[in-house]
Write an enzyme that holds these catalytic residues in place. Structure first.
Site, short mmCIF file in Angstrom:
data_model
loop_
_atom_site.label_atom_id
_atom_site.label_comp_id
_atom_site.label_asym_id
_atom_site.label_seq_id
_atom_site.Cartn_x
_atom_site.Cartn_y
_atom_site.Cartn_z
N ARG A 1 0.83 -1.21 0.00
CA ARG A 1 0.00 0.00 0.00
C ARG A 1 0.87 1.26 0.00
O ARG A 1 0.57 2.25 0.66
CB ARG A 1 -0.95 0.02 1.21
CG ARG A 1 -1.87 -1.16 1.30
CD ARG A 1 -2.84 -1.24 0.13
NE ARG A 1 -3.73 -2.38 0.30
CZ ARG A 1 -3.47 -3.60 -0.17
NH1 ARG A 1 -2.34 -3.84 -0.83
NH2 ARG A 1 -4.32 -4.58 0.02
N SER B 1 -11.28 -0.11 3.34
CA SER B 1 -10.41 -0.37 4.48
C SER B 1 -9.76 0.93 4.96
O SER B 1 -9.11 1.63 4.19
CB SER B 1 -9.31 -1.37 4.10
OG SER B 1 -9.87 -2.61 3.79
N GLU C 1 -5.00 3.98 5.86
CA GLU C 1 -4.87 3.82 4.42
C GLU C 1 -5.20 5.10 3.66
O GLU C 1 -4.49 5.48 2.74
CB GLU C 1 -5.75 2.67 3.92
CG GLU C 1 -5.14 1.31 4.11
CD GLU C 1 -5.61 0.31 3.06
OE1 GLU C 1 -6.00 0.74 1.95
OE2 GLU C 1 -5.58 -0.89 3.34
#
Length: 346
Positions: free
Chosen positions: A164, A238, A334
């Site tokens: 990520r 998320s 995130e």
């Protein structure tokens, strides 16, 4: 004159931009950059780029110009027998790209089906799901430097992809504006179906040797069960990354929380399930004001209507404190956090 941003972020929080500009071509973007560069550096307007607004938490006000990426375009180049490079413009919807490539008989993106957001945002986050990351299929991208007006090209190695993560989130690449993205796809190839949730879903559907389209269908079914539709309940998917820790720390955590899912992350590191850690702290389904933890997936924070960005961030801070207190694991957000709060609104 300020412009509302409520409808251009999937979390659905109220926010405003000093100025809002829809960018439907590279020319429009280049004109905007030239306009900024003509101003003295000390008074130059901040520039924020939004794609699908699906991975961002907006505070009350985003100063300067917010550029909405609406550039469209798709090009397929056959590279040889059974392989092709597909280039898509930054403003294309990611899921539309997945659908179009699968519909044309090209495999490789099926595990990444139904991920919200735009093509241009995908490499910044190095999006991933069910055992596949964008980096696995990445070839190159073009990006505009808003501080010079130059267009630069990046190959896979230059992007510094991680879990990520990419160079576009920090360091030399931060602030660059992705113009388009090229991925490599195949006519044939073994589907990647070893991710536990995906394997179980395929078995339930009776697809022992699934086609790429069937893999995408299984992924879509899982995502729709687990995640609320942002058209009806504001969210960014998320909210926290799955933590990566040393193997010895992971073993200790599993003794503390039997059944904790662990996945190898390379170089002696292990990826933990953030959802299990949050659930173990009793957060699943809990609500504070207009913001709640999704009852089916504790990684997801939802806006039930009327929440501000600061309300969502306040709840995320509480969750992070509880997880740290119990497990000594630091959860990392995130989504990007953009803008500033209005002190008078507190």
């Amino acid at each position: 004159m300020s412009a509302p941003l409520d409808d251009v972020n999937t979390l659905g929080v109220a926010a405003t931009a000093d100025r809002l500009l829809a960018v439907d071509s590279e020319r429009v973007l280049q004109d905007l950059v030239r306009e900024r560069l003509r101003a003295a550096a000390a008074v130059r307007e901040p520039l924020t780029v939004l794609g699908g607004g699906s991975n961002v938490v907006l505070r009350d006000r985003v100063p300067g110009v917010v550029a909405l990426m609406r550039m469209r375009g798709y090009r397929l180049e056959r590279q040889g027998r059974g392989t092709a490079h597909v280039t898509a413009a930054a403003g294309e919807r990611w899921h539309d790209l997945v659908r179009r490539t699968l519909g044309g008989g090209w495999a490789g993106l099926e595990n990444l089906a139904l991920i919200p957001g735009s093509v241009g945002a995908a490499p910044i986050q190095n999006i991933g799901a069910y055992g596949v990351e964008l980096a696995d299929r990445f070839v190159r991208l073009r990006a505009l430097d808003p501080d010079s007006g130059q267009v630069r090209q990046f190959d896979r190695a230059a992007c510094g992809f991680g879990y990520r993560d990419s160079i576009f989130k920090s360091g030399e690449g931060e602030g660059l504006i992705v113009l388009d993205l090229t991925v490599s796809l195949t006519r044939r190839g073994a589907a990647k179906i070893d991710y536990p949730d995906l394997r179980v879903e395929l078995e339930r559907l009776g697809w022992a040797k699934p086609t790429p389209i069937q893999v995408a269908e299984a992924v879509i079914r899982i995502r729709r069960r687990k995640l609320p539709d942002p058209r009806f309940l504001g969210n960014v998917g998320s909210f926290f990354k799955n933590p990566v820790v040393a193997g010895s720390a992971a073993d200790a955590l599993r003794r503390q929380l039997p059944g904790l899912a662990l996945r190898p992350a390379g170089s002696g590191m292990v990826k933990l399930s953030a959802a299990q850690l949050i659930d173990a702290c009793g957060w699943k389904g809990r609500r504070t004001g207009a913001v709640a933890v999704w009852l089916r997936q504790p990684l997801v924070l939802c806006n039930h209507g009327g929440a501000r960005g600061r309300d969502v961030l306040a709840l995320s801070d509480e969750i992070r404190r509880d997880v740290w207190k119990r497990f000594r694991v630091d959860l990392v957000l995130e989504p990007r956090v953009v803008g500033e709060d209005d002190p008078a609104a507190h």
